[in-house]
Every structure is written in structure tokens, then in C-alpha cells.
Design a protein around this motif. Structure first.
Motif, short mmCIF file in Angstrom:
data_model
loop_
_atom_site.label_atom_id
_atom_site.label_comp_id
_atom_site.label_asym_id
_atom_site.label_seq_id
_atom_site.Cartn_x
_atom_site.Cartn_y
_atom_site.Cartn_z
N ALA A 1 0.73 -1.17 -0.03
CA ALA A 1 -0.31 -0.22 0.09
C ALA A 1 0.80 1.17 -0.17
CB ALA A 1 -0.92 0.04 1.30
N GLN A 2 0.45 2.28 -0.58
CA GLN A 2 1.25 3.32 -0.77
C GLN A 2 0.59 4.42 0.43
OE1 GLN A 2 3.86 3.51 -2.79
NE2 GLN A 2 4.27 5.79 -2.31
N VAL A 3 1.45 4.71 1.45
CA VAL A 3 0.75 5.46 2.38
C VAL A 3 1.96 6.54 2.96
CG1 VAL A 3 -1.21 4.12 3.31
CG2 VAL A 3 1.10 3.80 4.45
N ASP A 4 1.65 7.58 3.16
CA ASP A 4 2.55 8.22 4.05
C ASP A 4 3.79 8.74 2.96
OD1 ASP A 4 3.33 10.18 5.91
OD2 ASP A 4 4.21 8.78 7.07
N GLY A 5 3.45 8.80 1.69
CA GLY A 5 4.59 8.78 0.63
C GLY A 5 5.48 7.59 0.50
N VAL A 6 5.00 6.62 0.98
CA VAL A 6 6.07 5.59 1.17
C VAL A 6 5.36 4.02 0.83
CG1 VAL A 6 6.08 4.88 3.74
CG2 VAL A 6 8.20 4.23 2.37
N ASP B 1 9.36 -0.03 1.19
CA ASP B 1 10.46 0.91 0.86
C ASP B 1 11.41 1.19 1.73
OD1 ASP B 1 9.17 0.83 -1.59
OD2 ASP B 1 8.33 2.78 -1.65
N ALA B 2 12.68 1.44 1.45
CA ALA B 2 13.56 2.19 2.28
C ALA B 2 14.24 3.12 1.57
CB ALA B 2 14.69 0.95 2.48
N PRO B 3 13.57 4.57 1.43
CA PRO B 3 14.00 5.78 1.26
C PRO B 3 15.33 6.14 2.23
CG PRO B 3 11.85 6.04 2.35
CD PRO B 3 11.97 4.76 2.21
N PRO B 4 16.18 6.90 1.55
CA PRO B 4 17.00 7.67 2.49
C PRO B 4 16.47 8.42 3.61
CG PRO B 4 17.23 8.65 0.12
CD PRO B 4 15.93 7.62 0.29
N PRO B 5 17.09 8.63 4.82
CA PRO B 5 16.69 9.81 5.57
C PRO B 5 16.60 10.94 5.24
CG PRO B 5 18.46 8.21 6.73
CD PRO B 5 18.30 8.13 5.05
N SER B 6 17.04 11.52 3.97
CA SER B 6 16.76 12.68 3.61
C SER B 6 15.31 12.75 2.89
CB SER B 6 17.69 13.20 2.34
OG SER B 6 17.79 12.09 1.53
#
Length: 317
Positions: A38-43, A96-101
């Protein structure tokens, strides 16, 4: 409850499981796990689901450095009677594991993302199974939505200073000045520590699948993981600071609570289990002869505690 005293409880619980299994056939698909994103909170958030959707829901919150995969053996047992949702937090498992930025790796944010997932799934009543990192996420959900929590199950999900093992003194030095103590993070993420989180304190090493920690080691070695886990380890100090507020919430709301704790866990020690009694005198507290990842070796025993507990406090319709 000590090891010797849980025998009768487990025997009774096992009898309950057997009688529940004989209560009548359920559709064969109810215990089948399905896999979703699911796509939630931009992730993008991955989650496992099983059980009848009209049954009471149990949300299973995983720990470090694992994922919802850690519930693979528990889910089919509970899914014959309950609806199970087991998400992977951002940065873990198949999420997903986006960078902390791009995504702030704090426990406040993990809880926010999990909350938005549960809302997207239209879940407004649920029980929480909290373990390790899942405890601070779950307690934030409970405080945000006390009306939604039907019951609480803590398996080495710590909310008391008494439960912090000896290693936390070094981690506290890291909280005070991360740049001055890179060796703490190195040790925290090391292959040796990753294996020992599973095997330390066990009396049944043959029950531990080495693929579990080798997979975790491989995931921790991926690009970007060190930064993600460094951010969360540093933010863990906010959980310890929140313990008094969480304990006050437990005293006020008195949720039905089951504590099933691997008593040989060197990270979250047994005193963290018995401490629940101070705020929840009616809590069921069971100390199991197991380590941190108690499900690895005590899956059947923990399931045999959960099923009668849920039947008493959150019966199926």
C-alpha cells in the motif's frame, strides 16, 4: 509466572487450541497468508494478511532487524480464528527504504505511517502484538487511539527501564554523542550481534533457522541501511523518555494484556515483563525459557497462550 509454573497454563491452553480446532471446519483459505503493498505517507508499505476479515483483528508489529516474516509460523495458527495484519516498517523487509533525507526515521514517524496504513485498511478496532521495535510503535498507536485498542500482547516488547539489559548503558553513550561512539553502531549492526539476537539465551539452538539471521545480515549490508538504522537507534532514546507516559496510560486504560516473554533475552530482560504487574495487576505474565526472538523456539507455546486470552477478552463474532 516462572518456567515451572507455566506447565499447567500451557497444558490448558493446548487443550483449548485442540478444542478450537475441532469446533468446526473453516474455509481452507482463512489461514492462507496473502501479500500486499500500500502507498501511504509517501512510502510503499508491504504487509502480510491472513484470516477472516470479519473476525477481530490482531496487528503484529515486528522488531529490529527483522520484518513481518518473523510471524510466518504464528500467523497460520491464529488466522483460523482471527484476522491478522503484519506490516513491514519503512526501511525493513519488503517495504520501501528511502534515504533519511526523504523519510524521517523516527519512531513517531514509523507509528504515523503504520497508523495511516491501518486507516487505509479501514481498521478501527484491533489488538496489538508488540515486539522489540514494535513496542514503541504500538504504544504510540495506543496513546493516539485508545478507543481502537481491544487487547495488548507483549512479547519482549519493553516499556520499562527495568527491562533494559546491560548493553543499553553503551547505547546511552551513543545517544549522547553518536559521532563520538561509532563503535556502538558498528557492534549493533554487526553479523555477530545479528545472529546472537536470535541464539543468545536459547536452550534449543536446533529450533533456530540460520537463514533468518543470514537474511537479516544481507539486508543490513544494503546501501543506505547504516544511515537508516543509525537514525532509529539514536531516536530510541525518545522511547525511554516516554516510558512514564506509557505506563500512566496503561494504568488509566487497563487494556486486557498478555505478556509472553523470552526470559533469557539479554537485551530486554525478564524484569521488563514482571514490571507490567505494577500498572496492570490483572495482566497475564508468562516467563518462557527462550531468548529475544522467542517465537523462533516457542511459537506453539505462545500461540497456545494467545488463543484462550483472545477468546476471553476479544471473542470472535
Amino acid at each position: 509466572m516462572t518456567y515451572g509454573k507455566i506447565g499447567a497454563a500451557l497444558a490448558g491452553a493446548a487443550a483449548f487450541v485442540a478444542s478450537a480446532a475441532m469446533a468446526g471446519p473453516l474455509p481452507s483459505t482463512t489461514a492462507t497468508t496473502t501479500y500486499h503493498r500500500a502507498q501511504v505517507d509517501g512510502v510503499g508499505v508491504f504487509y502480510r494478511e491472513a484470516g477472516p476479515k470479519d473476525a477481530p483483528t490482531i496487528v503484529l508489529l515486528h522488531g529490529f532487524p527483522s520484518s513481518s516474516r518473523g510471524y510466518d509460523k504464528l500467523i497460520p495458527v491464529l488466522a483460523t480464528r482471527y484476522h491478522l495484519i503484519a506490516p513491514d516498517f519503512p526501511g525493513f523487509g519488503q517495504s520501501d527504504a528511502p534515504p533519511p533525507s526523504a523519510y524521517a526515521y523516527t519512531f513517531d514517524h514509523l507509528a504515523q505511517t503504520t497508523d495511516l496504513l491501518l486507516e487505509a485498511l479501514h481498521l478501527d478496532r484491533y489488538s496489538l502484538y508488540i515486539f522489540d521495535y514494535g513496542a514503541p510503535v504500538g504504544m504510540r498507536l495506543a496513546l493516539a487511539h485508545p478507543e481502537r485498542l481491544q487487547a495488548l500482547i507483549s512479547q519482549n516488547g519493553n516499556v520499562y527501564r527495568e527491562g533494559l539489559g546491560a548493553k543499553w548503558a553503551r547505547i546511552a553513550e551513543y545517544w549522547a554523542d553518536p559521532s563520538a561512539h561509532p563503535e556502538v553502531l558498528d557492534a549493533f549492526l554487526s553479523p555477530e550481534a545479528t545472529e546472537q539476537r536470535h541464539t543468545a539465551g536459547t536452550s534449543h539452538p536446533e529450533r533456530y533457522d540460520p537463514d533468518t539471521w543470514t537474511d537479516e545480515i544481507a539486508r543490513l549490508s544494503r546501501p543506505g541501511q547504516r544511515e537508516i538504522q543509525a537514525a532509529l537507534l539514536h531516536d530510541y532514546r525518545t522511547n525511554v523518555a516516554a516510558y512514564p507516559a506509557w505506563q500512566a496510560w496503561l494504568r488509566q486504560h487497563r487494556p486486557p494484556t498478555l505478556v509472553a516473554w523470552g526470559a533469557n533475552d539479554p537485551s530486554f530482560v525478564a524484569a521488563g515483563a514482571t514490571a507490567f504487574r505494577a500498572d496492570l495487576p490483572d495482566a497475564e505474565v508468562h516467563l518462557l525459557d527462550a531468548g529475544h526472538f522467542a517465537l523462533d523456539e516457542k511459537n506453539d507455546e505462545i500461540a497456545a497462550l494467545i488463543l484462550p486470552f483472545m477468546a476471553e477478552h476479544v471473542p470472535s463474532p
